[in-house]
Design a protein around this motif. Structure first.
Motif, PDB file in Angstrom:
ATOM      1  N   THR A 141       0.835  -1.199   0.000  1.00 13.75           N
ATOM      2  CA  THR A 141       0.000   0.000   0.000  1.00 13.75           C
ATOM      3  C   THR A 141       0.871   1.251   0.000  1.00 13.75           C
ATOM      4  O   THR A 141       2.095   1.175   0.031  1.00 13.75           O
ATOM      5  N   GLU A 142       0.202   2.378   0.023  1.00 20.05           N
ATOM      6  CA  GLU A 142       0.871   3.676   0.149  1.00 20.05           C
ATOM      7  C   GLU A 142       0.421   4.362   1.443  1.00 20.05           C
ATOM      8  O   GLU A 142       0.276   5.571   1.482  1.00 20.05           O
TER       9      GLU A 142
ATOM     10  N   THR B 157      -7.834  -9.358  -1.819  1.00 19.97           N
ATOM     11  CA  THR B 157      -9.142  -8.870  -1.376  1.00 19.97           C
ATOM     12  C   THR B 157      -8.990  -7.620  -0.510  1.00 19.97           C
ATOM     13  O   THR B 157      -9.729  -6.643  -0.676  1.00 19.97           O
ATOM     14  N   VAL B 158      -8.040  -7.629   0.401  1.00 24.95           N
ATOM     15  CA  VAL B 158      -7.819  -6.471   1.271  1.00 24.95           C
ATOM     16  C   VAL B 158      -7.377  -5.256   0.442  1.00 24.95           C
ATOM     17  O   VAL B 158      -7.860  -4.136   0.657  1.00 24.95           O
ATOM     18  N   LEU B 159      -6.469  -5.469  -0.498  1.00 29.39           N
ATOM     19  CA  LEU B 159      -5.985  -4.358  -1.324  1.00 29.39           C
ATOM     20  C   LEU B 159      -7.111  -3.723  -2.137  1.00 29.39           C
ATOM     21  O   LEU B 159      -7.182  -2.497  -2.265  1.00 29.39           O
TER      22      LEU B 159
ATOM     23  N   TYR C 143      -8.032  -0.819   0.542  1.00 28.12           N
ATOM     24  CA  TYR C 143      -6.975   0.124   0.174  1.00 28.12           C
ATOM     25  C   TYR C 143      -7.190   0.782  -1.184  1.00 28.12           C
ATOM     26  O   TYR C 143      -6.374   1.580  -1.626  1.00 28.12           O
ATOM     27  N   GLY C 144      -8.273   0.440  -1.881  1.00 30.82           N
ATOM     28  CA  GLY C 144      -8.630   1.131  -3.103  1.00 30.82           C
ATOM     29  C   GLY C 144      -7.847   0.761  -4.343  1.00 30.82           C
ATOM     30  O   GLY C 144      -7.912   1.467  -5.352  1.00 30.82           O
TER      31      GLY C 144
ATOM     32  N   PHE D  56      -6.307   6.726   8.230  1.00 30.79           N
ATOM     33  CA  PHE D  56      -6.033   6.744   6.796  1.00 30.79           C
ATOM     34  C   PHE D  56      -7.165   6.061   6.025  1.00 30.79           C
ATOM     35  O   PHE D  56      -7.603   6.530   4.984  1.00 30.79           O
ATOM     36  N   LEU D  57      -7.643   4.929   6.562  1.00 37.18           N
ATOM     37  CA  LEU D  57      -8.697   4.169   5.902  1.00 37.18           C
ATOM     38  C   LEU D  57     -10.054   4.861   6.002  1.00 37.18           C
ATOM     39  O   LEU D  57     -10.948   4.603   5.188  1.00 37.18           O
TER      40      LEU D  57
END
Length: 155
Positions: A20-21, A54-56, A60-61, A152-153
């Protein structure tokens, strides 16, 4: 980073966070880089990589294409021990662990894999694995970092 706590099993959250970023990405990325370089003994179950996709994409978009590209690249790492066991006995034993420790089925499965593979430490972003005595748990985010990630999320 030494391999004193290894071998390490990588949980879904660590794999996803490293790709992620986010402002707290480095906590996970350092472990992933060390695993890719062979500086630590890493065990990564293939289902954890699918879960990271799936999480990404969900949290995380990332687009499906980008998440797929990132994780395919990660899977090219030759120094990681890729665990491909999804055998009935592993799943059944994982469910037993999940029921005994009152955690979800995936955590029970990963705990069973950790035990079967002689893992000393599970790397994670949550503390559910601390309910198991067969290995150590290293929560890679401090409480402040976890709050930063949640901020952040967003809601």
């Amino acid at each position: 980073m030494s391999d004193a706590g290894g071998p390490y099993l990588f949980d879904v959250g660590v794999i996803a966070l490293a790709h992620t970023e986010t402002p707290v990405r480095d906590a996970a990325l350092s472990y992933v880089r060390d695993a890719i370089a062979g500086d630590i003994d890493a065990v990564v179950p293939y289902p954890a990589v699918v879960g990271a996709h799936t999480v990404l994409t969900t949290y995380y978009g990332h687009s499906n294409a980008n998440a797929s590209r990132l994780l395919r690249n990660f899977m090219d790492a030759k120094r990681i021990h890729w665990y491909d066991g999804m055998h009935e006995a592993v799943v059944r034993d994982g469910f037993s662990r999940a029921g005994d420790a009152n955690v979800d089925g995936w955590d029970g499965y990963y705990a069973q894999v950790a035990t079967d593979e002689g893992v000393n430490t599970v790397l994670t972003i949550d503390d559910d694995f601390e309910r198991f005595d067969a290995f150590a748990t290293e929560v890679i985010l401090s409480p402040d970092e976890f709050r930063t990630l949640n901020e952040f999320l967003g809601p």
